[in-house]
Design a protein around this motif. Structure first.
Motif, PDB file in Angstrom:
ATOM      1  N   MET A   2       0.825  -1.196   0.000  1.00  0.00           N
ATOM      2  CA  MET A   2       0.000   0.000   0.000  1.00  0.00           C
ATOM      3  C   MET A   2       0.865   1.255   0.000  1.00  0.00           C
ATOM      4  O   MET A   2       1.995   1.235   0.469  1.00  0.00           O
ATOM      5  N   ASN A   3       0.313   2.324  -0.558  1.00  0.00           N
ATOM      6  CA  ASN A   3       1.050   3.580  -0.534  1.00  0.00           C
ATOM      7  C   ASN A   3       0.823   4.276   0.808  1.00  0.00           C
ATOM      8  O   ASN A   3      -0.017   3.856   1.609  1.00  0.00           O
ATOM      9  N   ALA A   7      -2.205   3.799   3.646  1.00  0.00           N
ATOM     10  CA  ALA A   7      -1.908   3.318   4.997  1.00  0.00           C
ATOM     11  C   ALA A   7      -2.438   4.296   6.044  1.00  0.00           C
ATOM     12  O   ALA A   7      -3.049   3.892   7.041  1.00  0.00           O
ATOM     13  N   ILE A   8      -2.242   5.586   5.809  1.00  0.00           N
ATOM     14  CA  ILE A   8      -2.718   6.600   6.760  1.00  0.00           C
ATOM     15  C   ILE A   8      -4.236   6.551   6.879  1.00  0.00           C
ATOM     16  O   ILE A   8      -4.782   6.581   7.984  1.00  0.00           O
ATOM     17  N   GLU A   9      -4.927   6.467   5.749  1.00  0.00           N
ATOM     18  CA  GLU A   9      -6.387   6.543   5.765  1.00  0.00           C
ATOM     19  C   GLU A   9      -7.066   5.254   6.207  1.00  0.00           C
ATOM     20  O   GLU A   9      -8.182   5.284   6.721  1.00  0.00           O
ATOM     21  N   THR A  10      -6.416   4.114   6.019  1.00  0.00           N
ATOM     22  CA  THR A  10      -7.084   2.846   6.367  1.00  0.00           C
ATOM     23  C   THR A  10      -6.670   2.306   7.731  1.00  0.00           C
ATOM     24  O   THR A  10      -7.357   1.445   8.278  1.00  0.00           O
ATOM     25  N   ARG A  11      -5.556   2.783   8.300  1.00  0.00           N
ATOM     26  CA  ARG A  11      -5.094   2.274   9.590  1.00  0.00           C
ATOM     27  C   ARG A  11      -6.150   2.541  10.663  1.00  0.00           C
ATOM     28  O   ARG A  11      -6.765   3.579  10.713  1.00  0.00           O
ATOM     29  N   ILE A 117       6.107   6.290  17.014  1.00  0.00           N
ATOM     30  CA  ILE A 117       4.949   5.424  17.230  1.00  0.00           C
ATOM     31  C   ILE A 117       4.079   5.376  15.977  1.00  0.00           C
ATOM     32  O   ILE A 117       3.653   4.307  15.539  1.00  0.00           O
ATOM     33  N   GLN A 118       3.825   6.538  15.375  1.00  0.00           N
ATOM     34  CA  GLN A 118       3.023   6.580  14.148  1.00  0.00           C
ATOM     35  C   GLN A 118       3.693   5.758  13.045  1.00  0.00           C
ATOM     36  O   GLN A 118       3.033   4.979  12.355  1.00  0.00           O
ATOM     37  N   ASN A 119       5.006   5.915  12.880  1.00  0.00           N
ATOM     38  CA  ASN A 119       5.720   5.117  11.872  1.00  0.00           C
ATOM     39  C   ASN A 119       5.524   3.625  12.127  1.00  0.00           C
ATOM     40  O   ASN A 119       5.282   2.851  11.195  1.00  0.00           O
ATOM     41  N   MET A 120       5.660   3.221  13.385  1.00  0.00           N
ATOM     42  CA  MET A 120       5.527   1.794  13.708  1.00  0.00           C
ATOM     43  C   MET A 120       4.109   1.306  13.440  1.00  0.00           C
ATOM     44  O   MET A 120       3.920   0.200  12.922  1.00  0.00           O
ATOM     45  N   GLN A 121       3.113   2.117  13.775  1.00  0.00           N
ATOM     46  CA  GLN A 121       1.732   1.709  13.526  1.00  0.00           C
ATOM     47  C   GLN A 121       1.468   1.551  12.030  1.00  0.00           C
ATOM     48  O   GLN A 121       0.796   0.600  11.613  1.00  0.00           O
ATOM     49  N   LEU A 122       1.988   2.461  11.227  1.00  0.00           N
ATOM     50  CA  LEU A 122       1.780   2.369   9.776  1.00  0.00           C
ATOM     51  C   LEU A 122       2.533   1.182   9.178  1.00  0.00           C
ATOM     52  O   LEU A 122       2.009   0.483   8.306  1.00  0.00           O
ATOM     53  N   ALA A 123       3.758   0.948   9.640  1.00  0.00           N
ATOM     54  CA  ALA A 123       4.525  -0.213   9.155  1.00  0.00           C
ATOM     55  C   ALA A 123       3.824  -1.514   9.518  1.00  0.00           C
ATOM     56  O   ALA A 123       3.739  -2.440   8.705  1.00  0.00           O
ATOM     57  N   GLU A 167     -11.153  -8.517  12.392  1.00  0.00           N
ATOM     58  CA  GLU A 167     -12.003  -7.480  11.823  1.00  0.00           C
ATOM     59  C   GLU A 167     -11.512  -6.112  12.277  1.00  0.00           C
ATOM     60  O   GLU A 167     -11.266  -5.901  13.467  1.00  0.00           O
ATOM     61  N   ALA A 168     -11.395  -5.199  11.328  1.00  0.00           N
ATOM     62  CA  ALA A 168     -11.005  -3.822  11.657  1.00  0.00           C
ATOM     63  C   ALA A 168     -12.252  -2.986  11.895  1.00  0.00           C
ATOM     64  O   ALA A 168     -13.264  -3.163  11.211  1.00  0.00           O
ATOM     65  N   PRO A 169     -12.183  -2.087  12.860  1.00  0.00           N
ATOM     66  CA  PRO A 169     -13.339  -1.208  13.077  1.00  0.00           C
ATOM     67  C   PRO A 169     -13.543  -0.264  11.893  1.00  0.00           C
ATOM     68  O   PRO A 169     -12.611  -0.011  11.126  1.00  0.00           O
ATOM     69  N   LYS A 170     -14.732   0.234  11.774  1.00  0.00           N
ATOM     70  CA  LYS A 170     -15.037   1.193  10.714  1.00  0.00           C
ATOM     71  C   LYS A 170     -14.366   2.531  11.043  1.00  0.00           C
ATOM     72  O   LYS A 170     -14.129   2.854  12.198  1.00  0.00           O
ATOM     73  N   ALA A 171     -14.104   3.296  10.003  1.00  0.00           N
ATOM     74  CA  ALA A 171     -13.492   4.618  10.185  1.00  0.00           C
ATOM     75  C   ALA A 171     -14.461   5.541  10.907  1.00  0.00           C
ATOM     76  O   ALA A 171     -15.673   5.508  10.659  1.00  0.00           O
ATOM     77  N   LYS A 172     -13.926   6.364  11.795  1.00  0.00           N
ATOM     78  CA  LYS A 172     -14.731   7.393  12.452  1.00  0.00           C
ATOM     79  C   LYS A 172     -14.562   8.680  11.656  1.00  0.00           C
ATOM     80  O   LYS A 172     -13.495   8.939  11.088  1.00  0.00           O
ATOM     81  N   PRO A 173     -15.612   9.491  11.612  1.00  0.00           N
ATOM     82  CA  PRO A 173     -15.508  10.727  10.824  1.00  0.00           C
ATOM     83  C   PRO A 173     -14.412  11.643  11.367  1.00  0.00           C
ATOM     84  O   PRO A 173     -14.128  11.662  12.561  1.00  0.00           O
ATOM     85  N   ARG A 174     -13.816  12.382  10.482  1.00  0.00           N
ATOM     86  CA  ARG A 174     -12.800  13.365  10.821  1.00  0.00           C
ATOM     87  C   ARG A 174     -13.336  14.758  10.483  1.00  0.00           C
ATOM     88  O   ARG A 174     -14.188  14.912   9.602  1.00  0.00           O
ATOM     89  N   LYS A 175     -12.810  15.755  11.167  1.00  0.00           N
ATOM     90  CA  LYS A 175     -13.197  17.124  10.860  1.00  0.00           C
ATOM     91  C   LYS A 175     -12.748  17.468   9.448  1.00  0.00           C
ATOM     92  O   LYS A 175     -11.707  17.006   8.982  1.00  0.00           O
TER      93      LYS A 175
END
Length: 185
Positions: A2-3, A7-11, A117-123, A167-175
């Motif tokens: 993934m690009n 990764a940012i939007e689906t994590r 931490i963010q890098n590790m979560q995305l990796a 199962e991954a949770p659904k995305a929560k809305p962002r501002k």
């Protein structure tokens, strides 16, 4: 593969792990990605204490001592229920930073470790391993700090859980960007 944007939007923060272990090799790859986080003056102001495999049981025992105060009075079933959220992840990392007396450096170190931490979560997400950044109150307990070898002048800023999930949770809305971005005039 993934690009970055994907990764940012689906994590997602994963809280329901399925118990499948994470290997030391996988955790090492995740940590290696974390080390590329931006950090002021390349100070790399972090150290990590991790557990995978058999060491997860010892880590859960250390957590049990400080997070489940009446564990000795519980039935085995009650204890297993109380500890499930610590037993089902396949790996855990505690992120430790220096507690610098200088405010600027302390804030820079926290920011750098947060980027790590963010890098590790995305990796991890790219590897189909979920994660959740937690800051439970027991991370400051003297007995727990001692069990991790945390020294005076150090601070645990995160318990980062990793693991496989069904199962991954659904995305929560962002501002909307217009709500958070203004331009200097």
């Amino acid at each position: 593969m993934m690009n970055v944007r994907e990764a940012i939007e689906t994590r997602r923060s994963i809280k329901k792990f399925n118990g499948k272990p994470v290997t030391k090799e996988a955790l090492a790859k995740i940590v290696e990605a974390g080390t590329w986080a931006p950090n002021h003056g390349t100070r790399e102001p972090w150290r990590l204490v991790g557990a995978v495999g058999e060491s997860m049981e010892r880590m859960v025992d250390a957590i049990k001592e400080v997070a489940v105060p009446k564990w000795r009075d519980m039935s085995e079933e009650e204890l297993q229920t109380a500890l499930a959220k610590f037993m089902l992840p396949g790996a855990v990392l505690f992120i430790v930073v220096p507690e610098d007396a200088r405010q600027k450096e302390r804030l820079e170190d926290f920011g750098a470790a947060s980027a790590m931490i963010q890098n590790m979560q995305l990796a991890a997400w790219e590897m189909e391993i979920g994660s959740c950044w937690k800051t439970p109150p027991f991370i400051d307990h003297p007995k727990f700090r001692s069990s991790l070898g945390i020294q005076p002048g150090e601070r645990i800023i995160s318990m980062l859980q990793f693991g496989y999930f069904d199962e991954a949770p659904k995305a929560k809305p962002r501002k909307d960007v217009d709500e958070i971005l203004s331009y200097f005039e």
